[in-house]
Scaffold this motif. Structure first.
Motif: not given
Length: 491
Positions: A102-106, A127-151
């Protein structure tokens, strides 16, 4: 009514209270049951509110106000003062590919849905610990897709004084829609291009009038608000909002410990953040603030040598440009910016590998930090003293420059005498003075404040030990260290 059905006057006051409490609890349960039945019936019946469209936030249906109110009422715990929305942690695992696509679609609606979803997933209460939360930066391509929106926004973000020059169009000059992207200016806000296959002249106009607004709307799908971004000022504003939202998500990522290492070693992420703060005079303030806070959060793990490494570069930021961008934020009049820049410098200098890039700017850094201490803002004082505390431990040259800076000792003493409401800030101020007195060249400057030091020793028990050591260094013989060395080593 029969006599036996009346309330007996022999009941005690306690029994009456118990009966009233039981009656109130039954009424409360009945109201809750009616509310649940109404919700289930509304979702199953024909008069239910239509679900939110795909790619839009909740409340995009016809009855958006009532739907949002009911959602907030059902999702908000009773302990919170306002509405709150909780997203299950497994949502990111189940929809990570869809979010990236969805981020890459434009597409505007897909991009809005992805940014809203990531904003909720990346936000974390104190107060939210979120011990079982998924590290979102480790999702393949997510950080690059967000940076592309800024670029994408940075590519079209031009200064206000820029004027678009007219270009002669020779290809497709006789057609209304030529494919060059200037159709909006050519047609205006009310113009309607002819749809191929409908006919031309009066036949086309009659068919459009017979079918009503639906046909006219269908012929302008390229301007539809749910498809691509326009090239006018409205489209630029929407692109800017998406870039700000993406920068806020990246900022939220940087607060999570699981994401720090990945983001601190991601060259594209650092280059984009430094370029945003470099252009703080013309860039959106919220975008600059988010980029600066991201760098501050990653500073303990940040190595400026990454800008000269073999990792692929997108913006060609050098170590010198990065430090100059930080200095621009330090000299800014915005309190949030110069406080964050001071904290950033204090964290960067902890890494010895960053010293060669910061040393040429030390005279400017010392002068500005001493100026920040004189400001009435308490957070500016705390940020400046925290940075000076780390800078004073670098080498002898730094300690000499700090001591020779005008008003430096006076302002450090003023923080202790006020005192600053945070005891740690006062303690660091005293430790800075102790570091300065360790250099023999600084003792002549500090001897002028001997009475002030003695006053603190006898009046303030919290820092009396520190200033007692300072007085000992000032009043002891200058050659005491040499004499001790001779006694130990037989020199």
């Amino acid at each position: 009514m029969a006599v036996g059905s009346r309330r007996s006057p022999t009941k005690t006051l306690g029994q009456i209270k118990i009966a009233s409490q039981t009656r109130k609890s039954l009424q409360t349960e009945r109201k809750m049951q009616k509310r649940e039945q109404g919700k289930s019936g509304g979702s199953a019946g024909g008069g239910a509110t239509p679900p939110a469209k795909r790619g839009r936030p909740f409340g995009s249906g016809n009855n958006s106000s009532s739907a949002a109110a009911s959602a907030a009422d059902s999702a908000a715990p009773s302990t919170l003062l306002g509405p709150s929305l909780h997203v299950h942690n497994s949502f990111a695992d189940q929809n990570n590919k869809r979010i990236v696509l969805a981020l890459q679609s434009g597409l505007k609606n897909e991009l809005t849905w992805a940014l809203n979803t990531l904003t909720l997933l990346s936000f974390k209460e104190k107060d939210d610990m979120r011990k079982d939360a998924t590290p979102l930066a480790k999702i393949p391509g997510l950080l690059d897709a967000l940076l592309q929106v800024i670029d994408d926004w940075r590519d079209i973000a031009l200064p206000k004084e820029f004027a678009k020059t007219t270009r002669i169009r020779t290809l497709g000059a006789n057609s209304v829609v030529s494919g060059f992207g200037s159709e909006y200016q050519a047609l205006g806000s009310t113009g309607t291009p002819h749809r191929p296959g409908v006919g031309s002249g009066s036949a086309g106009i009659e068919s459009t009038q017979q079918n009503g607004m639906a046909k006219s709307r269908f012929s302008e799908l390229w301007l539809d608000e749910d498809s691509l971004f326009n090239l006018d000022d409205e489209g630029r504003a929407e692109k800017q909002q998406c870039a700000v939202a993406a920068s806020n998500i990246i900022r939220n990522f940087s607060f999570m410990p699981d994401n720090e290492v990945i983001m601190a070693q991601h060259r594209h992420c650092l280059e984009t953040a430094f370029q945003c703060i470099e252009d703080h005079l013309v860039e959106d303030e919220e975008l600059v603030t988010n980029a600066l806070e991201t760098i501050v959060n990653l500073a303990p793990l940040l190595d400026l040598r990454i800008f000269s490494s073999s990792k692929p570069s997108f913006i060609k930021i050098t170590e010198k440009r990065a430090v100059q961008a930080i200095m621009g934020m330090l000299e800014s009049a915005v309190k949030a910016w110069h406080c964050a820049a001071a904290e950033l410098l204090g964290r960067l200098i902890i890494n010895p590998d960053n010293e060669p890039f910061l040393l040429p700017f030390f005279p400017q850094i010392h002068k500005r930090l001493i100026d920040l201490i004189s400001m009435p803002a308490l957070d500016a004082q705390a940020a400046a003293i925290g940075a000076l505390y780390n800078l004073a431990e670098v080498n002898m040259d730094c300690r000499l420059k700090i001591a020779n800076e005008r008003w430096a000792i006076d302002r450090l003493l003023k923080v202790i005498k006020m005192p600053h409401p945070v005891p740690e800030v006062c303690r660091k101020s005293a430790m800075i003075l102790e570091s300065l007195v360790s250099e023999p060249q600084n003792r002549s400057l500090l001897l002028a404040y001997e009475n002030a030091f003695a006053e603190i020793v006898f009046t303030d028990g919290r820092y009396s030990d520190t200033f007692a050591r300072i007085l000992y260094e000032l009043t002891s013989r200058p050659s005491n260290k040499v004499a001790a060395a001779r006694g130990i080593w037989g020199m």
